[in-house]
Design a protein around this motif. Structure first.
Motif, PDB file in Angstrom:
ATOM      1  N   LYS A  64     -23.797  34.830  -6.886  1.00 33.96           N
ATOM      2  CA  LYS A  64     -23.149  34.962  -5.578  1.00 33.96           C
ATOM      3  C   LYS A  64     -21.970  35.926  -5.685  1.00 33.96           C
ATOM      4  O   LYS A  64     -21.201  35.884  -6.643  1.00 33.96           O
ATOM      5  CB  LYS A  64     -22.668  33.586  -5.111  1.00 33.96           C
ATOM      6  N   VAL A  86     -18.795  44.657   3.696  1.00 38.93           N
ATOM      7  CA  VAL A  86     -19.517  43.481   3.213  1.00 38.93           C
ATOM      8  C   VAL A  86     -20.770  43.325   4.059  1.00 38.93           C
ATOM      9  O   VAL A  86     -20.687  43.105   5.271  1.00 38.93           O
ATOM     10  CB  VAL A  86     -18.645  42.201   3.311  1.00 38.93           C
ATOM     11  N   THR A  88     -24.016  41.115   4.883  1.00 38.65           N
ATOM     12  CA  THR A  88     -24.433  39.715   4.732  1.00 38.65           C
ATOM     13  C   THR A  88     -25.819  39.486   5.344  1.00 38.65           C
ATOM     14  O   THR A  88     -26.303  40.294   6.131  1.00 38.65           O
ATOM     15  CB  THR A  88     -23.433  38.765   5.424  1.00 38.65           C
ATOM     16  N   THR A  89     -26.428  38.379   4.958  1.00 42.49           N
ATOM     17  CA  THR A  89     -27.731  38.002   5.506  1.00 42.49           C
ATOM     18  C   THR A  89     -27.534  37.363   6.870  1.00 42.49           C
ATOM     19  O   THR A  89     -26.788  36.390   7.004  1.00 42.49           O
ATOM     20  CB  THR A  89     -28.444  37.006   4.570  1.00 42.49           C
ATOM     21  N   ARG A  90     -28.184  37.919   7.897  1.00 42.43           N
ATOM     22  CA  ARG A  90     -28.127  37.296   9.221  1.00 42.43           C
ATOM     23  C   ARG A  90     -29.359  36.414   9.402  1.00 42.43           C
ATOM     24  O   ARG A  90     -30.350  36.558   8.694  1.00 42.43           O
ATOM     25  CB  ARG A  90     -28.020  38.343  10.320  1.00 42.43           C
ATOM     26  N   VAL A 139     -30.859  35.834  -1.328  1.00 43.39           N
ATOM     27  CA  VAL A 139     -29.521  35.819  -0.722  1.00 43.39           C
ATOM     28  C   VAL A 139     -29.612  35.028   0.582  1.00 43.39           C
ATOM     29  O   VAL A 139     -30.140  35.523   1.581  1.00 43.39           O
ATOM     30  CB  VAL A 139     -28.998  37.243  -0.442  1.00 43.39           C
ATOM     31  N   THR A 142     -25.690  34.146   5.640  1.00 42.17           N
ATOM     32  CA  THR A 142     -24.215  34.254   5.616  1.00 42.17           C
ATOM     33  C   THR A 142     -23.662  34.725   4.271  1.00 42.17           C
ATOM     34  O   THR A 142     -22.496  35.107   4.194  1.00 42.17           O
ATOM     35  CB  THR A 142     -23.461  32.963   6.022  1.00 42.17           C
ATOM     36  N   GLU A 143     -24.446  34.739   3.210  1.00 40.43           N
ATOM     37  CA  GLU A 143     -23.929  35.206   1.929  1.00 40.43           C
ATOM     38  C   GLU A 143     -24.021  36.728   1.834  1.00 40.43           C
ATOM     39  O   GLU A 143     -24.857  37.356   2.472  1.00 40.43           O
ATOM     40  CB  GLU A 143     -24.667  34.537   0.768  1.00 40.43           C
ATOM     41  N   ALA A 144     -23.154  37.302   0.991  1.00 42.70           N
ATOM     42  CA  ALA A 144     -23.080  38.752   0.866  1.00 42.70           C
ATOM     43  C   ALA A 144     -24.181  39.291  -0.040  1.00 42.70           C
ATOM     44  O   ALA A 144     -24.433  38.747  -1.117  1.00 42.70           O
ATOM     45  CB  ALA A 144     -21.722  39.158   0.315  1.00 42.70           C
ATOM     46  N   SER A 145     -24.819  40.362   0.410  1.00 43.17           N
ATOM     47  CA  SER A 145     -25.802  41.055  -0.424  1.00 43.17           C
ATOM     48  C   SER A 145     -25.191  42.304  -1.043  1.00 43.17           C
ATOM     49  O   SER A 145     -25.621  42.742  -2.112  1.00 43.17           O
ATOM     50  CB  SER A 145     -27.033  41.432   0.409  1.00 43.17           C
TER      51      SER A 145
END
Length: 200
Positions: A64, A86, A88-90, A139, A142-145
């Protein structure tokens, strides 16, 4: 001590907490008026700059990503700005509910391409440190890719450089993304931004 006439073009005046421009006209003051002489608010060069080697930090990881960790890597006493992107996964794409993304990359070519992008950025803008972290594997929403951090003495350079960096990464770096949907299906996404993609 410098005379007022000597510094008049280097400062601005305020009366009653309002800026005033002093021309040849007389300024009428009232009893109790407060007069402030204000030098340039910010900016300019640091005359005590110390030697500090610029860094390009590139990392692909299945762990992460942390915005704090990446931004800390580009901090410099010579810089007054850190700009971040940043990604992120939507949770949706074209009406489908996305539960996660999955990334793969062609390493080490992906790292080499990012190094070239960093070099391009340094030729275009006076930036100090650059960090590009990209997640591989799953991923969740909401987490950053991807996190890109750039530091520079003034904000314009880092803001423009970080925008260039994500556009160039999408266009040039061999990274692939698969969307995983709630209904147990998935789809590898065609990157329309990559330079070798043909237009439909």
């Amino acid at each position: 001590m410098e005379r007022l006439a000597d510094v008049r073009n280097q400062v601005i005046f305020a009366v009653r907490q309002e800026y005033v421009e002093l021309g040849d006209q007389l300024l009428l003051l009232q009893s109790g008026d407060e007069i402030a002489v204000i030098p340039p608010i910010s900016g300019g060069k640091d005359m005590n700059e110390v030697e500090e080697k610029s860094k390009d930090i590139i990392k692909f990881t299945s762990e992460k990503l942390s915005v704090d960790e990446v931004s800390q890597l580009v901090i410099s006493p010579l810089c007054g700005a850190i700009s971040l992107f940043v990604g992120t996964t939507r949770n949706n794409f074209e009406g489908k509910k996305v539960i996660s993304l999955e990334y793969e990359a062609y390493l080490p070519m992906a790292e080499n391409e990012i190094r070239k992008i960093c070099s391009d950025m340094r030729q275009k803008w006076p930036v100090r440190h650059i960090a590009v972290f990209h997640r591989l594997g799953l991923v969740p929403v909401t987490e950053a890719s991807v996190i890109i951090a750039v530091s520079s003495a003034h904000r314009a350079a880092s803001l423009e450089a970080v925008s260039y960096a994500i556009d160039a990464l999408k266009a040039r770096v061999p990274i692939w993304k698969k969307e995983i949907y709630e209904e147990s299906s998935s789809s590898w996404k065609r990157n329309k931004e990559c330079f070798w993609a043909t237009s439909d």
